[in-house]
Design a protein around this motif. Structure first.
Motif, PDB file in Angstrom:
ATOM      1  N   UNK A 103       0.677  -1.269   0.002  1.00  0.00           N
ATOM      2  CA  UNK A 103       0.036   0.157   0.188  1.00  0.00           C
ATOM      3  C   UNK A 103       0.991   1.196  -0.164  1.00  0.00           C
ATOM      4  N   UNK A 104       0.406   1.779  -0.648  1.00  0.00           N
ATOM      5  CA  UNK A 104       1.163   3.288  -0.863  1.00  0.00           C
ATOM      6  C   UNK A 104       0.187   4.729   0.136  1.00  0.00           C
ATOM      7  N   UNK A 105       0.217   5.736   0.795  1.00  0.00           N
ATOM      8  CA  UNK A 105      -0.092   6.395   1.766  1.00  0.00           C
ATOM      9  C   UNK A 105       0.264   7.617   1.478  1.00  0.00           C
ATOM     10  N   UNK A 106      -0.180   8.999   2.341  1.00  0.00           N
ATOM     11  CA  UNK A 106      -0.279  10.679   1.936  1.00  0.00           C
ATOM     12  C   UNK A 106      -0.711  10.610   3.626  1.00  0.00           C
ATOM     13  N   UNK A 107       0.346  11.188   3.918  1.00  0.00           N
ATOM     14  CA  UNK A 107      -0.132  12.105   5.597  1.00  0.00           C
ATOM     15  C   UNK A 107       0.146  13.762   5.111  1.00  0.00           C
ATOM     16  N   UNK A 108      -0.896  14.540   5.162  1.00  0.00           N
ATOM     17  CA  UNK A 108      -0.388  16.455   5.624  1.00  0.00           C
ATOM     18  C   UNK A 108      -1.223  16.770   6.912  1.00  0.00           C
ATOM     19  N   UNK A 109      -0.286  17.202   7.585  1.00  0.00           N
ATOM     20  CA  UNK A 109      -1.182  18.224   8.389  1.00  0.00           C
ATOM     21  C   UNK A 109      -1.698  19.501   7.084  1.00  0.00           C
ATOM     22  N   UNK A 141       3.491  13.889   4.024  1.00  0.00           N
ATOM     23  CA  UNK A 141       4.498  13.228   4.727  1.00  0.00           C
ATOM     24  C   UNK A 141       4.134  11.589   3.747  1.00  0.00           C
ATOM     25  N   UNK A 142       5.506  11.096   3.066  1.00  0.00           N
ATOM     26  CA  UNK A 142       5.195   9.534   1.875  1.00  0.00           C
ATOM     27  C   UNK A 142       5.405   8.617   2.993  1.00  0.00           C
ATOM     28  N   UNK A 143       4.066   7.301   2.594  1.00  0.00           N
ATOM     29  CA  UNK A 143       4.796   6.255   3.105  1.00  0.00           C
ATOM     30  C   UNK A 143       4.013   5.165   2.339  1.00  0.00           C
ATOM     31  N   UNK A 144       5.019   3.955   2.694  1.00  0.00           N
ATOM     32  CA  UNK A 144       4.920   3.136   1.585  1.00  0.00           C
ATOM     33  C   UNK A 144       5.513   1.455   2.561  1.00  0.00           C
ATOM     34  N   UNK A 163       8.709   5.423   5.291  1.00  0.00           N
ATOM     35  CA  UNK A 163       8.329   7.337   5.181  1.00  0.00           C
ATOM     36  C   UNK A 163       9.399   8.155   4.796  1.00  0.00           C
ATOM     37  N   UNK A 164       9.091   9.032   4.439  1.00  0.00           N
ATOM     38  CA  UNK A 164       9.985  10.533   4.046  1.00  0.00           C
ATOM     39  C   UNK A 164       8.495  11.485   4.709  1.00  0.00           C
ATOM     40  N   UNK A 165       9.233  12.296   5.146  1.00  0.00           N
ATOM     41  CA  UNK A 165       9.437  13.969   5.950  1.00  0.00           C
ATOM     42  C   UNK A 165       9.678  14.813   4.496  1.00  0.00           C
ATOM     43  N   UNK A 166       8.375  15.354   4.021  1.00  0.00           N
ATOM     44  CA  UNK A 166       8.882  16.569   2.892  1.00  0.00           C
ATOM     45  C   UNK A 166       9.407  17.488   4.371  1.00  0.00           C
ATOM     46  N   UNK A 167       9.927  18.780   2.716  1.00  0.00           N
ATOM     47  CA  UNK A 167       9.990  19.865   3.637  1.00  0.00           C
ATOM     48  C   UNK A 167       9.298  21.365   3.361  1.00  0.00           C
ATOM     49  N   UNK A 168       7.843  20.609   3.356  1.00  0.00           N
ATOM     50  CA  UNK A 168       6.402  21.188   2.668  1.00  0.00           C
ATOM     51  C   UNK A 168       6.251  22.317   4.382  1.00  0.00           C
ATOM     52  N   UNK A 169       6.125  22.021   5.392  1.00  0.00           N
ATOM     53  CA  UNK A 169       6.197  22.617   6.181  1.00  0.00           C
ATOM     54  C   UNK A 169       6.885  23.567   7.005  1.00  0.00           C
ATOM     55  N   UNK A 170       5.752  24.821   7.492  1.00  0.00           N
ATOM     56  CA  UNK A 170       6.845  25.910   7.705  1.00  0.00           C
ATOM     57  C   UNK A 170       7.970  26.334   8.785  1.00  0.00           C
ATOM     58  N   UNK A 171       8.926  26.565   7.990  1.00  0.00           N
ATOM     59  CA  UNK A 171       9.445  26.956   9.429  1.00  0.00           C
ATOM     60  C   UNK A 171       9.177  28.081  10.576  1.00  0.00           C
ATOM     61  N   UNK A 172       8.181  28.312   9.941  1.00  0.00           N
ATOM     62  CA  UNK A 172       7.805  29.985  10.406  1.00  0.00           C
ATOM     63  C   UNK A 172       7.316  29.690  11.950  1.00  0.00           C
ATOM     64  N   UNK A 173       7.465  30.570  12.958  1.00  0.00           N
ATOM     65  CA  UNK A 173       7.121  30.081  14.569  1.00  0.00           C
ATOM     66  C   UNK A 173       7.716  28.706  14.876  1.00  0.00           C
ATOM     67  N   UNK A 180      14.514  17.619   5.260  1.00  0.00           N
ATOM     68  CA  UNK A 180      13.679  16.042   5.369  1.00  0.00           C
ATOM     69  C   UNK A 180      14.077  15.301   6.763  1.00  0.00           C
ATOM     70  N   UNK A 181      13.301  14.358   6.937  1.00  0.00           N
ATOM     71  CA  UNK A 181      13.830  12.993   7.779  1.00  0.00           C
ATOM     72  C   UNK A 181      12.593  11.832   7.457  1.00  0.00           C
ATOM     73  N   UNK A 182      13.120  10.986   7.527  1.00  0.00           N
ATOM     74  CA  UNK A 182      12.643   9.746   7.012  1.00  0.00           C
ATOM     75  C   UNK A 182      12.765   8.479   8.167  1.00  0.00           C
ATOM     76  N   UNK A 183      12.351   8.092   8.135  1.00  0.00           N
ATOM     77  CA  UNK A 183      11.488   6.573   9.406  1.00  0.00           C
ATOM     78  C   UNK A 183      11.441   5.306   8.786  1.00  0.00           C
ATOM     79  N   UNK A 184      12.255   3.871   9.128  1.00  0.00           N
ATOM     80  CA  UNK A 184      11.790   2.452   8.543  1.00  0.00           C
ATOM     81  C   UNK A 184      11.370   1.823   9.831  1.00  0.00           C
ATOM     82  N   UNK A 185      10.136   1.121   9.993  1.00  0.00           N
ATOM     83  CA  UNK A 185      10.231   0.853  10.429  1.00  0.00           C
ATOM     84  C   UNK A 185       9.948  -0.853  11.492  1.00  0.00           C
ATOM     85  N   UNK A 186       9.671  -2.059  11.354  1.00  0.00           N
ATOM     86  CA  UNK A 186       9.218  -3.386  10.997  1.00  0.00           C
ATOM     87  C   UNK A 186       7.933  -2.833  12.352  1.00  0.00           C
TER      88      UNK A 186
END
Length: 305
Positions: A103-109, A141-144, A163-173, A180-186
């Motif tokens: 499966x593929x996934x996408x999470x967006x704050x 955030x993109x997920x596989x 999982x790959x966290x992109x740089x779309x979020x604002x650093x303001x405030x 970028x950040x990424x994490x991989x787990x079972x």
């Protein structure tokens, strides 16, 4: 003896006064193009940024499953003992391209609506005055998900999550890292009791977490990712709770977050209604309640027998 003693006391006071904030000599100069947009001093760490900047992932149940998921929710959070509170509108999409296999996934704050006072801005080392209630865009955030094994006899079901966290979020405030950040787990799941009207299951995750920082001598922080939870299902109700976290290796800022999470789900044939509670036990100074709805139609793609 009075003079040496006085000098030692003065030295200790001086050291204490000037050691509260890490040196920023080796920090990258983010957006350093005007006095009002200097983010050099921010500590890129889970315990010093906003509540969604470097999130601890969900443990899950070790199964890719058959259903798609379209989640819409509102996360209401506040900073413990400090004046930082807000609301995040979240979207979470997951689609099995092959049932029970991948499966593929996408999470967006999608958007944050929040208020951070100057007192909290001093804590996170953000030198921009409080403008009142504000809005910022969040990360995509993109997920596989890949099924590794199915549960049988003494073995749990196992799923690889990348999982790959992109740089779309604002650093303001200081809400997101703009890095970028990424994490991989079972993700693992094992049924201990499996009756028609009641099921008791243990879920766990084990992996590694990587995120970029703004230091010349430590461009990347990283460490093991872990979690365990117990899950109960009774008819149309699901309840689960557990702890999870990850450890940075340099003690940079507050980089070893641990959270307690609990969720309650009312399941239905088409829609699930859920409420999730989350609070930090270490290096995560926020508590939140997330309320939402999940439409879960069956994926049309499946493997032949």
């Amino acid at each position: 003896m009075k003079t040496p003693t006085l000098l030692v006391i003065l030295f200790l006071v001086f050291k204490l006064a000037f050691s509260q904030r890490e040196s920023t000599n080796d920090f990258f100069h983010y957006y350093h193009n005007s006095p009002t947009r200097d983010y050099t001093t921010l500590l890129i760490a889970p315990g010093t940024m906003g509540p969604n900047a470097l999130p601890i992932p969900d443990i899950l149940n070790g199964q890719v499953g058959t259903d798609s998921q379209f989640k819409v929710s509102i996360d209401n959070y506040y900073r413990d003992e400090d004046d930082d509170n807000g609301h995040t509108f979240k979207l979470d999409f997951r689609f099995p391209v092959v049932q029970n296999f991948m499966a593929f996934g996408l999470e967006w704050n999608l958007i944050d609506y929040f208020r951070v006072t100057n007192e909290v801005r001093d804590i996170i080392q953000l030198y921009k005055d409080d403008p009142g209630w504000s809005t910022d865009l969040g990360d995509i955030i993109l997920k596989t998900f890949i099924q590794l094994t199915k549960e049988k006899r003494g073995l749990p079901s196992a799923m690889l999550v990348s999982v790959l966290k992109t740089t779309s979020g604002s650093i303001f405030d200081g809400r997101y890292t703009d890095l970028p950040a990424h994490w991989h787990y079972a993700s693992l799941g094992k049924k201990l009791i499996n009756h028609e009207i009641f099921r008791w299951q243990l879920n766990a995750m084990l992996g590694y977490y990587f995120w970029q920082t703004n230091q010349d001598d430590l461009e990347q922080n990283e460490g093991p990712l872990w979690g365990i939870e117990t899950q109960f299902n009774h008819k149309k109700l699901e309840y689960a709770f557990g702890i999870s976290g990850y450890n940075g290796w340099k003690f940079y800022g507050n980089d070893k977050p641990i959270q307690f999470k609990a969720r309650l789900i009312l399941t239905n044939e088409k829609f699930n209604y859920f409420a999730e509670y989350k609070t930090g036990l270490r290096d995560y100074p926020y508590t939140s309640i997330n309320i939402g709805i999940n439409w879960h139609p069956l994926s049309p793609f499946k493997l032949s027998e």
